[in-house]
Write an enzyme that holds these catalytic residues in place. Structure first.
Site, PDB file in Angstrom:
ATOM      1  N   GLU A  76      70.789  48.891  19.340  1.00  0.00           N
ATOM      2  CA  GLU A  76      70.407  50.027  20.439  1.00  0.00           C
ATOM      3  C   GLU A  76      69.144  49.506  21.532  1.00  0.00           C
ATOM      4  OE1 GLU A  76      69.107  52.468  23.408  1.00  0.00           O
ATOM      5  OE2 GLU A  76      67.814  52.267  21.788  1.00  0.00           O
TER       6      GLU A  76
ATOM      7  N   ASP B 200      68.859  50.428  14.374  1.00  0.00           N
ATOM      8  CA  ASP B 200      67.992  49.065  14.464  1.00  0.00           C
ATOM      9  C   ASP B 200      66.398  49.442  14.600  1.00  0.00           C
ATOM     10  OD1 ASP B 200      68.963  50.102  17.063  1.00  0.00           O
ATOM     11  OD2 ASP B 200      68.478  48.153  17.891  1.00  0.00           O
TER      12      ASP B 200
HETATM   13 NI    NI Z   1      65.205  54.659  20.190  1.00  0.00          NI
END
Ligand code: NI
Length: 395
Positions: free
Chosen positions: A142, A82
């Site tokens: 994340e 991401d």
């Molecule tokens: Ni990172």
């Protein structure tokens, strides 16, 4: 592993241009946490072209599985995919700067994905060397709670595969390109998030006695919070309390109704995090209620701390040394206060996480994570892809 080391490095060089082109493609087309649809399609397509079995246990992100010779050795390698919800300064990245406003790969997850696809190519080239199975994780989200790592673990997919060890990395601008840094035990902190609203009573700025000023209360609360780490936490234990945003008021001469604070708490144990939560609540209660105001307080538990397993850490150190020599290795003596949702995998599987140096003057890549100018030196792939593949092959 001498011969294998040579092959791994040679293969990393062969696939270097591929990794650079993947990284630049992803960098140009960033997608924020849990919205990584195009990125997922792109990775699935790449894996399929390599002849790797693919799975999509979550809405975004995916997993590739390489079956080697029969053995119960099942190694998972993890990348996160991401981007951050921010705009970048693309001056040094002209040919591949983000084409999507409000999204940018300023944490290097584009590089983690490219590096993992490179490792996948190396592993397919050296497939005869694989004992058991290699699981390639491309996880979403994340950067944002609840964490893609948590969702993947909750899906039960990896447990069904019988994962024995898990490895992950993060590009790190504090180390020169090609360096490998890690440590046994605690490596990265547990990041929790706080959200606070302080409600007072609004009115005319010239008549403060007729109001309950939430800005003054917020100021007192923030200052008091600074005493939690200095007065309530054991001085030998690392902890951070930071208020990252304060929002209140609209103009010069109005006392507002409400002040909003958000921030982060970093610790290395749930116990310490809960102590900080209790102290924050007590301070809020004391300060705000004594002035006649009221408050809402939410303490959103984030990721656990990263705690590196002994055998897996040794595998990183040994494999890195065999591949690149001792000079490339940095054995850290202290953990860092950043957080990482890789910790969720370590809750159930032995695992270890390491940093891959990505700084060079040439690439102007010394800017910190999440800075608009953040960049990596792509030469890091020569080290990262060979090491990742090596960890999967090395017993
Ligand atoms: Ni990172």
């Amino acid at each position: 592993m001498t011969d294998l080391s040579g092959q791994l490095k040679k293969k990393a060089e062969e696939h270097f241009d591929y990794m650079v082109s993947v990284r630049r493609h992803l960098h140009k087309n960033p997608e924020v946490s849990y919205k990584e649809y195009d990125t997922t399609e792109f990775i699935l397509n790449e894996l399929k072209q390599m002849g790797i079995e693919t799975h999509r246990p979550l809405e975004t992100g995916c997993v590739g599985i390489i079956e080697g010779k029969s053995s119960d050795r099942v190694i998972a390698l993890r990348a996160d995919i991401d981007a951050l919800a921010m705009d970048e300064d693309g001056e040094a990245k002209k040919e591949f700067k983000s084409e999507r406003p409000g999204a940018a790969h300023c944490c290097g997850h584009d590089a983690h994905t490219a590096n993992m696809l490179g490792a996948a190519k190396i592993l397919m080239d050296l497939k005869d060397e694989i004992k058991g199975k290699v699981i390639l994780i491309f996880q979403p989200g994340e950067e944002k709670l609840p964490g893609g790592g948590r969702l993947l673990m909750e899906s039960g997919f990896l447990q069904k595969q019988g994962v024995r060890e898990v490895y992950g990395l993060h590009m790190n601008p504090n180390y020169e390109v090609g360096k490998i840094a890690t440590k046994l035990g605690p490596l990265m902190a547990r990041p929790d998030e706080v959200e606070i609203e302080i409600y007072g009573k609004g009115g005319h700025a010239a008549s403060p006695h007729e109001t309950i000023d939430p800005i003054v209360l917020a100021a007192q609360v923030i200052i008091q919070f600074q005493t939690i780490v200095s007065r309530n936490i054991n001085p030998t234990e690392p902890a951070v309390v930071t208020i990252g945003r304060i929002r209140a008021g609209s103009t010069y001469n109005v006392i507002p109704e409400k002040a909003e604070l958000i921030g982060t708490v970093r610790t290395f144990s749930r116990e310490t995090a809960m102590l900080i939560k209790e102290r924050m609540d007590a301070i809020l209660k004391g300060v705000v209620e004594s002035a006649g105001g009221r408050y809402d307080f939410r303490f959103n538990e984030g990721y656990p701390a990263i705690d590196n397993d002994e055998k897996c850490t040794q595998n990183i150190i040994r494999t890195a040394t065999e591949l690149f020599g001792e000079d490339r290795l940095v054995e850290l003596d202290k953990p860092v206060m950043g957080g990482e949702d890789f910790a969720f995998y370590q809750q159930e599987f032995p695992g270890a996480f390491y940093f891959l140096g990505s700084r060079s003057e040439e690439a102007d890549s010394g800017w910190s994570w999440h800075h608009p100018k953040y960049n990596i030196d792509e030469k890091a792939f020569l080290t990262g892809s060979a090491l990742m593949a090596g960890l999967a092959l090395k017993e």
